[in-house]
Design a protein around this motif. Structure first.
Motif, PDB file in Angstrom:
ATOM      1  N   ASN A  23       4.424  16.086 -23.553  1.00 37.29           N
ATOM      2  CA  ASN A  23       4.808  16.190 -24.968  1.00 37.29           C
ATOM      3  C   ASN A  23       4.171  15.105 -25.838  1.00 37.29           C
ATOM      4  O   ASN A  23       3.780  15.371 -26.975  1.00 37.29           O
ATOM      5  N   CYS A  24       4.070  13.886 -25.321  1.00 36.60           N
ATOM      6  CA  CYS A  24       3.462  12.810 -26.131  1.00 36.60           C
ATOM      7  C   CYS A  24       1.999  13.113 -26.394  1.00 36.60           C
ATOM      8  O   CYS A  24       1.501  12.935 -27.521  1.00 36.60           O
TER       9      CYS A  24
ATOM     10  N   ASP B 123      -3.931  16.110 -15.376  1.00 37.52           N
ATOM     11  CA  ASP B 123      -2.527  16.474 -15.192  1.00 37.52           C
ATOM     12  C   ASP B 123      -2.413  17.069 -13.794  1.00 37.52           C
ATOM     13  O   ASP B 123      -3.397  17.113 -13.044  1.00 37.52           O
TER      14      ASP B 123
ATOM     15  N   LYS C 142      -1.392  23.664 -16.705  1.00 32.45           N
ATOM     16  CA  LYS C 142      -2.250  22.802 -17.529  1.00 32.45           C
ATOM     17  C   LYS C 142      -3.615  22.545 -16.887  1.00 32.45           C
ATOM     18  O   LYS C 142      -4.631  22.549 -17.581  1.00 32.45           O
TER      19      LYS C 142
ATOM     20  N   PRO D 273      -4.273  12.866  -9.120  1.00 38.52           N
ATOM     21  CA  PRO D 273      -3.551  12.665  -7.866  1.00 38.52           C
ATOM     22  C   PRO D 273      -2.047  12.696  -8.148  1.00 38.52           C
ATOM     23  O   PRO D 273      -1.587  11.950  -9.021  1.00 38.52           O
TER      24      PRO D 273
ATOM     25  N   LEU E 109       2.231   9.083 -18.012  1.00 33.82           N
ATOM     26  CA  LEU E 109       2.853   9.699 -16.839  1.00 33.82           C
ATOM     27  C   LEU E 109       4.367   9.572 -16.921  1.00 33.82           C
ATOM     28  O   LEU E 109       4.898   8.770 -17.693  1.00 33.82           O
TER      29      LEU E 109
ATOM     30  N   TYR F 276      -4.368   5.165 -11.691  1.00 35.08           N
ATOM     31  CA  TYR F 276      -5.175   5.309 -12.919  1.00 35.08           C
ATOM     32  C   TYR F 276      -5.645   3.937 -13.419  1.00 35.08           C
ATOM     33  O   TYR F 276      -6.756   3.803 -13.929  1.00 35.08           O
TER      34      TYR F 276
ATOM     35  N   THR G 274      11.140  16.967 -20.700  1.00 35.04           N
ATOM     36  CA  THR G 274      10.936  16.614 -19.290  1.00 35.04           C
ATOM     37  C   THR G 274      11.065  15.109 -19.052  1.00 35.04           C
ATOM     38  O   THR G 274      11.376  14.686 -17.937  1.00 35.04           O
TER      39      THR G 274
ATOM     40  N   ASP H  46      11.216  13.281 -30.520  1.00 34.39           N
ATOM     41  CA  ASP H  46      10.892  12.170 -29.630  1.00 34.39           C
ATOM     42  C   ASP H  46       9.390  11.896 -29.523  1.00 34.39           C
ATOM     43  O   ASP H  46       8.930  10.763 -29.692  1.00 34.39           O
TER      44      ASP H  46
HETATM   45  N1  LIG Z   1       8.894   8.559 -27.818  1.00 38.89           N
HETATM   46  C1  LIG Z   1       8.425   8.903 -26.625  1.00 38.89           C
HETATM   47  O1  LIG Z   1       8.263  10.048 -26.378  1.00 38.89           O
HETATM   48  C2  LIG Z   1       8.114   7.822 -25.610  1.00 38.89           C
HETATM   49  C3  LIG Z   1       8.390   6.494 -25.921  1.00 38.89           C
HETATM   50  C4  LIG Z   1       8.135   5.519 -24.977  1.00 38.89           C
HETATM   51  C5  LIG Z   1       7.585   5.852 -23.756  1.00 38.89           C
HETATM   52  N2  LIG Z   1       7.319   7.158 -23.465  1.00 38.89           N
HETATM   53  C6  LIG Z   1       6.819   7.445 -22.129  1.00 38.89           C
HETATM   54  O2  LIG Z   1       5.585   8.139 -22.163  1.00 38.89           O
HETATM   55  C7  LIG Z   1       5.478   8.915 -20.966  1.00 38.89           C
HETATM   56  C8  LIG Z   1       5.053  10.319 -21.326  1.00 38.89           C
HETATM   57  O3  LIG Z   1       6.117  10.937 -22.044  1.00 38.89           O
HETATM   58  P1  LIG Z   1       6.098  12.518 -22.289  1.00 38.89           P
HETATM   59  O4  LIG Z   1       7.286  12.807 -23.137  1.00 38.89           O
HETATM   60  O5  LIG Z   1       4.765  12.987 -22.710  1.00 38.89           O
HETATM   61  O6  LIG Z   1       6.382  13.031 -20.795  1.00 38.89           O
HETATM   62  P2  LIG Z   1       6.218  14.514 -20.248  1.00 38.89           P
HETATM   63  O7  LIG Z   1       7.219  14.689 -19.185  1.00 38.89           O
HETATM   64  O8  LIG Z   1       6.227  15.493 -21.384  1.00 38.89           O
HETATM   65  O9  LIG Z   1       4.728  14.523 -19.657  1.00 38.89           O
HETATM   66  C9  LIG Z   1       4.343  13.934 -18.449  1.00 38.89           C
HETATM   67  C10 LIG Z   1       3.092  14.695 -17.962  1.00 38.89           C
HETATM   68  O10 LIG Z   1       2.585  14.021 -16.831  1.00 38.89           O
HETATM   69  C11 LIG Z   1       2.153  15.009 -15.900  1.00 38.89           C
HETATM   70  N3  LIG Z   1       2.019  14.358 -14.587  1.00 38.89           N
HETATM   71  C12 LIG Z   1       2.956  14.104 -13.628  1.00 38.89           C
HETATM   72  N4  LIG Z   1       2.401  13.429 -12.598  1.00 38.89           N
HETATM   73  C13 LIG Z   1       1.090  13.263 -12.906  1.00 38.89           C
HETATM   74  C14 LIG Z   1      -0.002  12.652 -12.242  1.00 38.89           C
HETATM   75  N5  LIG Z   1       0.153  12.063 -11.039  1.00 38.89           N
HETATM   76  N6  LIG Z   1      -1.228  12.666 -12.838  1.00 38.89           N
HETATM   77  C15 LIG Z   1      -1.401  13.262 -14.046  1.00 38.89           C
HETATM   78  N7  LIG Z   1      -0.394  13.866 -14.737  1.00 38.89           N
HETATM   79  C16 LIG Z   1       0.834  13.850 -14.170  1.00 38.89           C
HETATM   80  C17 LIG Z   1       3.193  16.087 -16.007  1.00 38.89           C
HETATM   81  O11 LIG Z   1       2.750  17.324 -15.465  1.00 38.89           O
HETATM   82  C18 LIG Z   1       3.379  16.130 -17.525  1.00 38.89           C
HETATM   83  O12 LIG Z   1       2.446  16.993 -18.122  1.00 38.89           O
HETATM   84  C19 LIG Z   1       6.836   8.824 -20.266  1.00 38.89           C
HETATM   85  O13 LIG Z   1       6.789   7.852 -19.260  1.00 38.89           O
HETATM   86  C20 LIG Z   1       7.744   8.362 -21.381  1.00 38.89           C
HETATM   87  O14 LIG Z   1       8.900   7.675 -20.932  1.00 38.89           O
HETATM   88  C21 LIG Z   1       7.568   8.138 -24.368  1.00 38.89           C
END
Ligand SMILES: NC(=O)c1ccc[n+]([C@@H]2O[C@H](COP(=O)([O-])OP(=O)(O)OC[C@H]3O[C@@H](n4cnc5c(N)ncnc54)[C@H](O)[C@@H]3O)[C@@H](O)[C@H]2O)c1
Length: 386
Positions: free
Chosen positions: A16-17, A58, A63, A97, A141, A152, A229, A305
């Motif tokens: 989502n981010c 990903d 995806k 990975p 991640l 990474y 998620t 978010d």
């Molecule tokens: N406001 C915010 O949304 C916010 C703020 C602070 C921190 N974060 C952090 O940013 C991170 C990403 O958030 P998000 O909302 O996009 O999460 P998300 O769950 O939407 O996305 C995570 C992605 O990572 C992929 N993934 C899982 N394992 C992987 C791997 N080994 N290699 C490559 N891809 C992999 C998943 O398939 C998914 O597409 C999280 O750790 C979250 O806590 C988000």
């Protein structure tokens, strides 16, 4: 030498981010005038539209193998779509990975809400980064992906690519990794991205206000719920430890005297599926003012978010580009303190902004002594708290 006008960015984790970020770069590309929603229109002459995505990784079957501009809208992503028309990027999402990226309880939830890893050989991330010409990798991640984030990070070092670590896995703030980035000659901003107007920044501002006004804080909590998620992943308590440390450290750093760990509770609290990418945060502060008069403060914040953090990442990317141009390596202290919850040097927000501004302007900045800040800047012991 003519300046290269783009910043070439790779993404690890097309969730989502990443979706909000890719949409946002296009949304702001040709907009002129007062660009509401952005913290800075330009950093070092770079505008949002100068960001170019050149690689993505990903592990989800919906995806991997798809163009980035389609993958960002694939399930289980559920963030708001505010820019559906996107240019063709020619970036195909590559298999990363898996390592510890996917929590086992994901299998107990429906396809549309959870990760579904595909059974494919992972790409050589270092080689893929080199081939793409990426200058910086964004680590997006899931929380708790210690091994995957480090994989990474190592690939960044080997490919001489900078890193922005948005995840609460301690890389920029870990002296070992900080030295590795210095030695490799590439900058890093981390760890754990702060949202533009999120739970942490508001909680920090409120406790700072209390401290500045002489209010004694006895107890405080921050409870967060969401239905994406990120929140589903954090149902596994063992994965959330680093997130709680990172968020608690941020709030503690604003206090004159850090609270005893029994009197501060900060963290993700529950997964509510129908909230999707809407995050709701509840903050409570209990304290005492003049003559011991009791004070209670309750606050509720509701935000989208993922787009809430994308606006901050857009600034961090442009700071990294400036560091690359200036030949700076290792953790960027000012930008990390301002943009991240768990930076190598935790600073009060007003000081972090000064330090970040000085970095952007290319001015020398004397970091204050820890004692000058009179705050608890150590990682709190949370073992009794989760
Ligand atoms: N406001 C915010 O949304 C916010 C703020 C602070 C921190 N974060 C952090 O940013 C991170 C990403 O958030 P998000 O909302 O996009 O999460 P998300 O769950 O939407 O996305 C995570 C992605 O990572 C992929 N993934 C899982 N394992 C992987 C791997 N080994 N290699 C490559 N891809 C992999 C998943 O398939 C998914 O597409 C999280 O750790 C979250 O806590 C988000």
């Amino acid at each position: 030498m003519r300046r290269q006008r783009t910043v070439k960015v790779a993404i690890a984790g097309v969730g989502n981010c990443a979706s909000a970020l890719v949409q946002g770069v296009e949304y702001y590309r040709d907009r002129q005038g007062d660009l509401e929603g952005l913290m800075r229109q330009s950093i070092g002459g770079y505008r949002c539209g100068d960001i170019e995505f050149v690689a993505a990784f990903d592990v989800d079957r919906r995806k991997v193998g798809r163009p980035l501009e389609e993958a960002i809208f694939a399930k289980p992503n559920c963030t708001r779509i505010f820019q559906s028309a996107l240019p063709v990027s020619n970036v195909i999402v590559q298999m990363g990975p898996v390592l510890d990226g996917v929590a086992s309880h994901m299998a107990d939830y429906p396809d549309e809400a959870a990760f579904r890893p595909v059974d494919l050989e992972p790409t050589d991330v270092t080689a893929a980064l080199r081939a793409s010409g990426a200058e910086v990798l964004l680590s997006y991640l899931p929380v708790g992906s210690e091994e995957a984030v480090k994989h990474y990070a190592r690939a960044c070092l080997d490919a001489r690519v900078a890193m922005i670590n948005c995840v609460p896995v301690f890389i920029a703030s870990d002296p070992y990794w900080a030295d590795e980035f210095r030695a490799a000659g590439v900058p890093i901003i981390g760890d754990d991205i702060k949202s533009q107007l999120g739970a942490t920044i508001i909680h920090c501002a409120l406790v700072r206000l209390c401290s500045d006004r002489g209010i004694g804080i006895d107890r405080t909590y921050q409870l967060n719920t969401g239905g994406n998620t990120d929140f589903l992943n954090m149902l596994e308590r063992s994965r959330v430890m680093s997130k709680k440390i990172s968020k608690t450290q941020s709030v503690q750093s604003q206090l004159n005297h850090p609270l005893d760990s029994r009197n501060i509770h900060v963290g993700p609290s529950d997964y509510v599926p129908w909230q999707r990418d809407n995050k709701v945060c509840f903050i409570r502060i209990e304290g005492h003012g003049f003559g011991g008069g009791p004070i209670e403060l309750e606050m509720r914040l509701s935000v989208e978010d993922s787009s809430n953090s994308a606006g901050v990442v857009i600034d961090a990317i442009r700071c990294v580009k400036l560091a690359l141009e200036r030949g700076e390596a290792g953790p960027l202290l000012g930008p990390s303190a301002y943009y991240m919850k768990a930076p190598p040097r935790q600073l009060r927000d007003s000081i972090a902004l000064e330090a970040c501004n000085a970095f952007v302007d290319g001015r020398d900045y004397q970091m204050p002594d820890v004692a000058d800040q009179k705050s608890g800047l150590k990682r709190p012991n949370l073992s009794s708290d989760i």
